[in-house]
Design a protein around this motif. Structure first.
Motif, PDB file in Angstrom:
ATOM      1  N   PHE A  99       0.922  -1.269   0.232  1.00  0.00           N
ATOM      2  CA  PHE A  99       0.052  -0.370  -0.059  1.00  0.00           C
ATOM      3  C   PHE A  99       0.798   1.493   0.340  1.00  0.00           C
ATOM      4  N   PHE A 100       1.551   1.301   1.110  1.00  0.00           N
ATOM      5  CA  PHE A 100       2.550   2.760   0.504  1.00  0.00           C
ATOM      6  C   PHE A 100       3.763   2.259   0.012  1.00  0.00           C
ATOM      7  N   PRO A 101       4.786   3.355  -0.139  1.00  0.00           N
ATOM      8  CA  PRO A 101       5.626   3.769  -1.304  1.00  0.00           C
ATOM      9  C   PRO A 101       6.648   3.784  -0.410  1.00  0.00           C
ATOM     10  N   ALA A 102       7.445   3.649  -1.589  1.00  0.00           N
ATOM     11  CA  ALA A 102       9.256   3.319  -0.268  1.00  0.00           C
ATOM     12  C   ALA A 102       9.036   4.778   0.531  1.00  0.00           C
ATOM     13  N   ARG A 103       9.507   5.167   1.658  1.00  0.00           N
ATOM     14  CA  ARG A 103       9.816   6.100   2.311  1.00  0.00           C
ATOM     15  C   ARG A 103      11.020   6.700   1.662  1.00  0.00           C
ATOM     16  N   SER A 104      10.836   8.354   1.896  1.00  0.00           N
ATOM     17  CA  SER A 104      12.135   9.517   1.818  1.00  0.00           C
ATOM     18  C   SER A 104      11.240  10.012   2.444  1.00  0.00           C
TER      19      SER A 104
END
Length: 172
Positions: free
Chosen positions: A79-84
């Motif tokens: 569900f979540f994109p990779a964090r930055s």
């Protein structure tokens, strides 16, 4: 001139190789096309048909099954994109709530926004997702965003039209 041509070819191969490597890394993280739904024969349960125990709400001890935690982790990674460093509040797992129901060999997971998590910076509209995850951590079905509720089937008559197929075989 042959050296320049071979340098361009080599540079082009490096560029293409780098792009393929990047695409391979992205695909290797388990990403699926945004419209992937999986097995539509799997019906999601009514997530709010019963009350839930809020884990972490007080000082009680809770014991969670490792397969349950793995299923939630798999759904979150999908569900979540990779964090930055630029990831906004609403793009983080902490800005959502999770409701889990186990039915047999499936975990059903509802991910929905927590309206208090990001203050006034986040207004959820059709956000969240539902997942059906197997005991071995495979996503079998996914539904992202709002899904319309099924319409109620009319009883015997609706606006003067009898229930059932038309007598002419279905022609309009």
């Amino acid at each position: 001139m042959p050296r320049l041509t071979s340098a361009i070819r080599c540079g082009g191969l490096t560029l293409v190789g780098g792009a393929l490597l990047l695409v391979g890394c992205l695909r290797g993280q388990g990403t699926r096309p945004p419209d992937w739904e999986g097995d539509r024969s799997i019906a999601f349960p009514a997530f709010y048909a019963q009350s839930a125990v809020q884990v972490g709400a007080d000082t009680k001890a809770y014991e969670l099954d490792g397969r349950l935690l793995h299923a939630v982790q798999v759904a979150m990674e999908d569900f979540f994109p990779a964090r930055s460093k630029d990831t906004p509040c609403w793009g983080t797992p902490e800005a959502y709530r999770y409701r889990v129901i186990r039915q047999g060999d499936l975990f059903f997971i509802l991910i929905h926004e927590d309206p208090d998590a990001c203050g006034d910076t986040f207004i959820g509209v059709d956000t969240g997702a539902r997942y059906a995850v197997s005991l071995d951590g495979r996503i079998l079905r996914r539904s992202v965003g709002a899904e319309p509720a099924p319409l109620p089937v009319p009883s015997e008559m609706d606006a003067g039209v009898l229930e059932g197929p038309p007598s002419d075989g279905g022609a309009p």
